[in-house]
Design a protein around this motif. Structure first.
Motif: not given
Ligand code: 6PG
Length: 246
Positions: A77-80, A89-90, A110-114, A187-192
């Motif tokens: 997960d990351d803070r947007f 986090n990235f 990385p998870i996009a932050g923009t 932005i987070t991974l879900t349970y599945p």
């Protein structure tokens, strides 16, 4: 199947944070070296607890021994936020590990932050599906070899926060979450997606988490972490302060 969820998961207790961190670094190294074919996929958690681990992995003997070119690094997960923000986090991982270890740039995701949070979630899901090679999970084919998770005192893990719609997500692999109690859209991974792991490892430290660990191991429904499962095994790595009383 034992060890598959937070109740039946194996619990390892270490004298202190340093011992827990070193054990995890050694275990990760062993897992990465023992996987002789294909990529080794790691999903990493944010927050403060795993930072000592990331710093340790960037020092000897680990920095010379990890098979960095076969390792692929994802975020749980990351803070947007823009990646240069102090609470990204990235950004933290870039400072502590990615800028120091000889990891091919293409192996870091990385998870996009923009843009918008929805767009960031969708594009990350698309990257995960491309890496996995399918749009649906196959029963015994994990996406991640190891998924490292932390635990908030309120029972959240990754950015799966209490009472949030993302907890009901059954099909998406990645989703936004706007926790009322914590800063920033996430932005987070879900349970599945977390379930699609060979190992899910909770690294939890400090007396402030002791009660929450006990609740999650008892699968208290008020704690989102209680619903975490793995295709393979869930494991608890705890320091003595966070461990259940004897
Ligand atoms: C985040 C994390 C989050 C974290 C817990 C525990 O982005 O903050 O992914 O789930 O693991 O909040 O945080 P600490 O390790 O700082 O206690």
């Amino acid at each position: 199947m034992t060890g598959h969820d937070t109740r039946t998961a194996a619990v390892e207790v270490f004298a202190d944070r340093t011992a827990a961190t070193r054990h995890l670094a050694d275990w990760l190294l062993e897992q990465a070296l023992n996987k002789t074919s294909g990529p080794f996929a790691l999903a990493l958690s944010g927050g403060s607890t795993p930072q000592a681990l990331y710093s340790l992995m960037a020092t000897e003997p680990y920095i010379s021994r990890f098979p960095w070119t076969r390792m692929h690094f994802f975020l749980g997960d990351d803070r947007f936020l823009p990646h240069d923000h102090k609470d990204s986090n990235f950004g933290m991982l870039q400072r502590l590990l990615f800028s120091k270890a000889p990891i091919p740039a293409a192996n870091i995701y990385p998870i996009a932050g923009t843009g918008t949070a929805e767009e960031a979630a969708h594009s990350y899901e698309a990257q995960l599906k491309q890496f996995y090679g399918a749009d649906r999970f196959e029963a015994d084919k994990p996406l991640f070899d190891v998924n490292l998770l932390g635990l908030g005192a309120d029972g959240h893990t990754a950015s799966l926060f209490p009472g949030q719609p993302v907890l009901q997500e059954k099909t998406a692999w990645v989703a936004p979450c706007i926790p009322p109690v914590a800063p920033y859209t996430r932005i987070t991974l879900t349970y599945p997606a977390i379930h699609a792991s060979k190992y899910v490892v909770f690294l939890v430290e400090g007396s402030g988490k002791k009660e929450t660990v006990a609740k999650v191991r008892a699968q208290d429904p008020s704690c989102p972490a209680s619903q975490i499962t793995a295709m393979g095994e869930v494991r608890w790595l705890l320091d003595a302060a966070a461990a259940p009383s004897a």
